[in-house]
Design an enzyme around this catalytic site. Structure first.
Site, PDB file in Angstrom:
ATOM      1  N   CYS A  60      23.285  40.947  92.196  1.00  0.00           N
ATOM      2  CA  CYS A  60      24.399  41.168  91.254  1.00  0.00           C
ATOM      3  C   CYS A  60      25.300  39.944  91.112  1.00  0.00           C
ATOM      4  O   CYS A  60      26.171  39.914  90.243  1.00  0.00           O
ATOM      5  CB  CYS A  60      25.212  42.390  91.674  1.00  0.00           C
ATOM      6  N   CYS A  96      28.836  42.797  97.325  1.00  0.00           N
ATOM      7  CA  CYS A  96      28.291  43.036  95.987  1.00  0.00           C
ATOM      8  C   CYS A  96      29.386  43.467  95.011  1.00  0.00           C
ATOM      9  O   CYS A  96      30.501  43.817  95.405  1.00  0.00           O
ATOM     10  CB  CYS A  96      27.247  44.157  96.024  1.00  0.00           C
ATOM     11  N   CYS A 145      26.197  46.837  91.380  1.00  0.00           N
ATOM     12  CA  CYS A 145      24.961  46.242  91.893  1.00  0.00           C
ATOM     13  C   CYS A 145      23.788  47.222  91.787  1.00  0.00           C
ATOM     14  O   CYS A 145      23.907  48.388  92.186  1.00  0.00           O
ATOM     15  CB  CYS A 145      25.146  45.824  93.354  1.00  0.00           C
ATOM     16  N   CYS A 204      25.640  38.677  97.250  1.00  0.00           N
ATOM     17  CA  CYS A 204      24.360  39.309  96.904  1.00  0.00           C
ATOM     18  C   CYS A 204      23.644  38.453  95.849  1.00  0.00           C
ATOM     19  O   CYS A 204      24.255  37.990  94.886  1.00  0.00           O
ATOM     20  CB  CYS A 204      24.610  40.711  96.360  1.00  0.00           C
TER      21      CYS A 204
END
Length: 377
Positions: free
Chosen positions: A73, A39, A43, A70
């Protein structure tokens, strides 16, 4: 496996992740070994345990380590432009010099960046989620906490962090540290937190409080899970699980929350004692004004608090809310009307909204038509 970034800066990176610092996006990436996901530092997802986090200098390194991007994000998307770069460089300058005595006023930062003061303030709010002054103060508090953890005296830690007066720190310590500098320097030792739990229609609920008010209200699958979360939040404090017969205040707060969930008390008014940044407090106070049974989008919240472009920062503030129900972050939804995230589970969010709407419609149906027209006006 690819080389992971130097551990000499891991504490700083983890601090950036905890405050969801947008200025660090692209500087490094976090990989979570238990989920196989990497991430951005900002995030909005719930933070993993520190022991499960590894840091990577680039997205490519994280992918080579077998991690996938992810979906919240989107760390592979490009988000950087010249404005973001200017603000990022200023953030780095502030972090490096917040304890040096160098003037970090809006005027000084404006001159350094080549942007007008009003433009700089606007960009900071949009990109970082706070004003330059609030960011400077946040960095000084990080330095203060580092000094206190090292064992420095309170006066030395305050002075070395760049604060001009001790009184200013003590005035704001409740919202920024969750305790006084002395209590924080002792790792929370001496801070007495009482807690109790109960079964509700939405599962197990725990309430923990300092002498100033509730500081931790959360749902969980079991009391064991809730106790663990509370210990993680207050690792060195004296946490006592009390018999409600011996703690009438805690019993009253739990009764209030149960009545709220049962639809008997639509509006909550608890004396909260929470740690927060100025921006988080601004968001949370607005959330408390949303009537039960109604929702707002993240964009509407951002506009309502005067930060129309800080939508992601609003989402981060909702995700970091430590007191379920008392700060009704479940009343914030996505712009397309879908629920979005909820740190205690989207099923609970859906149920809360359904119950609140049912109660609101029931109350409205019992009111005379004239009263409804006056209330709407």
């Amino acid at each position: 496996m690819s080389a992971i970034v130097s551990r000499t800066t891991d504490d700083q990176r983890w601090a950036a992740v905890q405050r969801r610092d947008h200025s660090q996006d692209g500087r490094f990436f976090t990989g979570v070994t238990t989920t196989g996901i990497f991430c951005r530092p900002s995030c909005p997802a719930r933070h993993p345990l520190r022991k499960n986090v590894r840091f990577f200098a680039t997205a490519e390194e994280a992918q080579q380590a077998g991690l996938r991007a992810c979906k919240r994000c989107k760390p592979l998307d490009r988000v950087e432009d010249e404005r973001v770069q200017r603000v990022r460089e200023l953030c780095e300058h502030v972090r490096a010099n917040c304890d040096s005595g160098e003037p970090l006023t809006l005027a000084a930062l404006s001159e350094r960046s080549g942007l007008s003061p009003s433009r700089l303030r606007h960009l900071f709010r949009d990109i970082v989620g706070m004003t330059p002054r609030q960011y400077v103060e946040a960095c000084r508090y990080e330095t203060l906490k580092s000094g206190l953890r090292r064992g420095d005296s309170v006066s030395r830690a305050i002075h070395d962090a760049g604060f001009n007066t001790m009184s200013r720190v003590y005035e704001t310590a409740g919202s920024r540290l969750g305790m006084t500098p002395s209590e924080y320097g002792a790792g929370g030792r001496g801070l007495h937190v009482t807690c109790a739990s109960t079964d509700t229609v939405l599962g197990r609920l725990i309430v923990a409080a300092t002498e100033r008010g509730p500081c931790f209200i959360q749902f969980g699958r079991s009391i064991r899970e809730l106790r663990r979360r509370l210990r993680e939040e207050y690792p060195a404090a004296e946490v006592e699980e009390v018999d409600l017969k011996r703690s009438p205040r805690l019993a009253a707060w739990l009764d209030t929350l149960r009545d709220h969930l049962a639809g008997k008390q639509p509006h909550l008014d608890l004396p909260l004692d929470v740690r927060a940044t100025a921006f988080q407090l601004e968001v949370w106070r607005y959330l408390q004004t949303i009537p039960p049974g109604e929702t707002r989008t993240y964009s509407q919240v951002a506009t309502a608090i005067g930060r129309p472009k800080a939508v992601r920062a609003v989402a981060n503030a909702c995700a970091s809310n430590p007191v379920a129900l008392a700060v009704p972050c479940h009343r914030v939804v996505r712009s397309d009307g879908t629920l979005g995230g909820y740190r205690w589970g989207t099923d609970r969010k859906a149920t809360l909204l359904e119950r609140e709407r049912a109660v609101a419609e029931s109350v409205s149906a019992r009111e005379p038509a004239g009263s409804r027209r006056r209330r709407r006006s």
